[in-house]
Scaffold this motif. Structure first.
Motif, PDB file in Angstrom:
ATOM      1  N   ARG A   4       1.044  19.583  73.983  1.00 58.83           N
ATOM      2  CA  ARG A   4       0.573  18.832  72.814  1.00 58.83           C
ATOM      3  C   ARG A   4       1.538  17.664  72.626  1.00 58.83           C
ATOM      4  NH1 ARG A   4       1.125  18.938  67.058  1.00 58.83           N
ATOM      5  NH2 ARG A   4      -0.839  18.401  66.032  1.00 58.83           N
ATOM      6  N   VAL A   5       1.017  16.450  72.773  1.00 55.20           N
ATOM      7  CA  VAL A   5       1.844  15.247  72.771  1.00 55.20           C
ATOM      8  C   VAL A   5       1.404  14.337  71.632  1.00 55.20           C
ATOM      9  CG1 VAL A   5       2.616  13.249  74.109  1.00 55.20           C
ATOM     10  CG2 VAL A   5       2.081  15.412  75.270  1.00 55.20           C
ATOM     11  N   SER A 276       4.043  16.760  59.886  1.00 52.19           N
ATOM     12  CA  SER A 276       3.089  17.856  60.119  1.00 52.19           C
ATOM     13  C   SER A 276       2.546  17.810  61.539  1.00 52.19           C
ATOM     14  CB  SER A 276       1.931  17.768  59.125  1.00 52.19           C
ATOM     15  OG  SER A 276       2.388  17.972  57.799  1.00 52.19           O
ATOM     16  N   ALA A 277       2.305  16.603  62.035  1.00 50.50           N
ATOM     17  CA  ALA A 277       1.790  16.463  63.396  1.00 50.50           C
ATOM     18  C   ALA A 277       2.815  16.917  64.428  1.00 50.50           C
ATOM     19  CB  ALA A 277       1.394  15.018  63.651  1.00 50.50           C
ATOM     20  N   VAL A 284       6.927  13.868  71.654  1.00 49.55           N
ATOM     21  CA  VAL A 284       6.407  12.722  70.919  1.00 49.55           C
ATOM     22  C   VAL A 284       6.803  11.456  71.677  1.00 49.55           C
ATOM     23  CG1 VAL A 284       8.444  12.648  69.394  1.00 49.55           C
ATOM     24  CG2 VAL A 284       6.349  11.475  68.719  1.00 49.55           C
ATOM     25  N   VAL A 285       5.866  10.535  71.784  1.00 46.28           N
ATOM     26  CA  VAL A 285       6.117   9.247  72.425  1.00 46.28           C
ATOM     27  C   VAL A 285       6.101   8.178  71.341  1.00 46.28           C
ATOM     28  CG1 VAL A 285       5.346   7.551  74.129  1.00 46.28           C
ATOM     29  CG2 VAL A 285       4.999  10.001  74.549  1.00 46.28           C
ATOM     30  N   THR A 286       7.179   7.415  71.250  1.00 45.47           N
ATOM     31  CA  THR A 286       7.241   6.317  70.296  1.00 45.47           C
ATOM     32  C   THR A 286       7.542   5.021  71.045  1.00 45.47           C
ATOM     33  OG1 THR A 286       8.179   5.596  68.180  1.00 45.47           O
ATOM     34  CG2 THR A 286       9.704   6.581  69.769  1.00 45.47           C
ATOM     35  N   GLY A 287       7.570   3.913  70.318  1.00 45.59           N
ATOM     36  CA  GLY A 287       7.853   2.651  71.000  1.00 45.59           C
ATOM     37  C   GLY A 287       7.706   1.453  70.102  1.00 45.59           C
TER      38      GLY A 287
END
Length: 365
Positions: A4-5, A276-277, A284-287
């Motif tokens: 789950r990403v 919550s997610a 988790v991918v951020t940017g």
């Protein structure tokens, strides 16, 4: 094992919205790991793309069109966003932003349109306001927005001052008694800027040159903002509040109305339910467009990384360019490196965001 990403990027300024970036990363990811569950939570820090981030992340959000007076006085078609809980999101970049100008107007651009959009949201019954103030074109101390909300700003002859930083030079009196009341549940100012209103780290000195101001203009603009401070009850204290200098002093103007300052990234993360997610996520991918030395100071990647650390979730980074140490991330991908250069990356950002998604999926398989 299927993962789950969570995909929580900021916008890639001028090239891709946060929602577009999340979608492109997802497309690339699925070419490598099609069975993974991908949860899009596009982020923002109170600047350009904040409204789009909320629209993508909050089920039932609805755009409400509004026509306002833009920062160069031309009519501008914009929108505010209504959320199911009665909150309205109003983004300054859409109404009074620098990208709306054909030519920069450092002395004459204003925030009247931003105030008009706020009024439209109030008239529609908004119970709470989230006011995203990044991307400003002006240094008017928020006087344009306050004028739309019912504030009166007069010169020594009791004539209304002209809109913009230039007009503040003739300000003699500010009457805020006619301002619209705040909505029932208040108003939050979304900004990642912590500058005060005045002085060497203030609105004019730091952000004026980005809006076309010369050194002589910057000095005059700072003096004019000081006139505004003297004309407003309690102005000295409000001018020193971190964030009062955001958006050419629009932070100060909204503080005088009674709005409260909130960290842009944190407030957006709360509103879209990022924590919550992250519960139960594997990654988790951020940017953002450029990951550099400022990214740790309240920008989206730092906010996402902090929440992920609390949840025990590893973090991967995608950026147009990576100009700071990214060793704290589980993996990282630079669009510039993937494309072979900055120009190529900026010419086809979605293509290279897809490539980044695929590269991260492979490296973290």
């Amino acid at each position: 094992m299927n993962r789950r990403v969570v995909l929580a990027p900021d916008s890639f300024k001028g090239t891709a919205t946060a929602a577009e970036a999340a979608d492109a990363i997802a497309r690339g990811w699925r070419t490598v790991a099609p069975a993974d569950e991908l949860v899009a939570k596009p982020m923002a820090d109170g600047g350009e793309g904040t409204l789009d981030a909320f629209a993508a992340a909050v089920p039932g959000a609805s755009r409400v069109p509004v026509s306002v007076q833009g920062p160069d006085d031309r009519p501008t078609d914009a929108a505010w966003l209504g959320l199911p809980d009665g909150t309205a999101v109003v983004e300054l970049a859409l109404t009074s932003g620098i990208t709306l100008l054909d030519r920069l107007r450092p002395l004459d651009a204003h925030t009247l349109g931003f105030g008009q959009a706020i009024v439209a949201a109030l008239d529609a019954g908004a119970r709470r306001l989230l006011l995203a103030i990044g991307g400003s074109s002006s240094t008017d101390g928020g006087v344009g927005a306050l004028a739309a909300l019912g504030g009166v700003f007069l010169d020594a002859q009791r004539r209304p001052v002209r809109l913009g930083a230039r007009g503040l030079g003739t300000l003699a009196r500010a009457d805020l008694s006619g301002l619209r009341p705040l909505p029932t549940d208040g108003a939050l100012i979304l900004s990642d800027v912590t500058n005060p209103l005045l002085g060497p780290t203030g609105a004019a000195a730091v952000f004026g040159p980005q809006k076309g101001a010369t050194p002589v203009m910057v000095e005059a603009m700072d003096d004019n903002l000081a006139r505004l401070v003297r004309a407003v009850p309690g102005g000295d204290a409000l001018a020193a509040v971190p964030g009062a200098g955001a958006a050419g002093g629009t932070g100060f103007g909204l503080l005088t109305w009674g709005a409260r300052m909130a960290g842009g990234s944190g407030a957006v993360a709360d509103a879209i339910g990022l924590s919550s997610a992250l519960a139960g996520a594997d990654l988790v991918v951020t940017g953002e467009g450029r990951f550099d030395g400022q990214s740790a100071a309240g920008k989206v990647p730092s906010e996402v990384a902090a929440r992920a650390a609390t949840a025990g979730v590893p973090v991967a980074l995608v950026a147009g360019a990576i100009d700071a140490d990214a060793s704290g991330f589980a993996a990282s991908a630079s669009l510039t490196d993937l494309a072979g250069g900055a120009a190529a990356a900026m010419a086809e950002p979605l293509r290279w965001l897809e490539a980044a998604g695929a590269a991260l999926a492979r490296s973290l398989a």
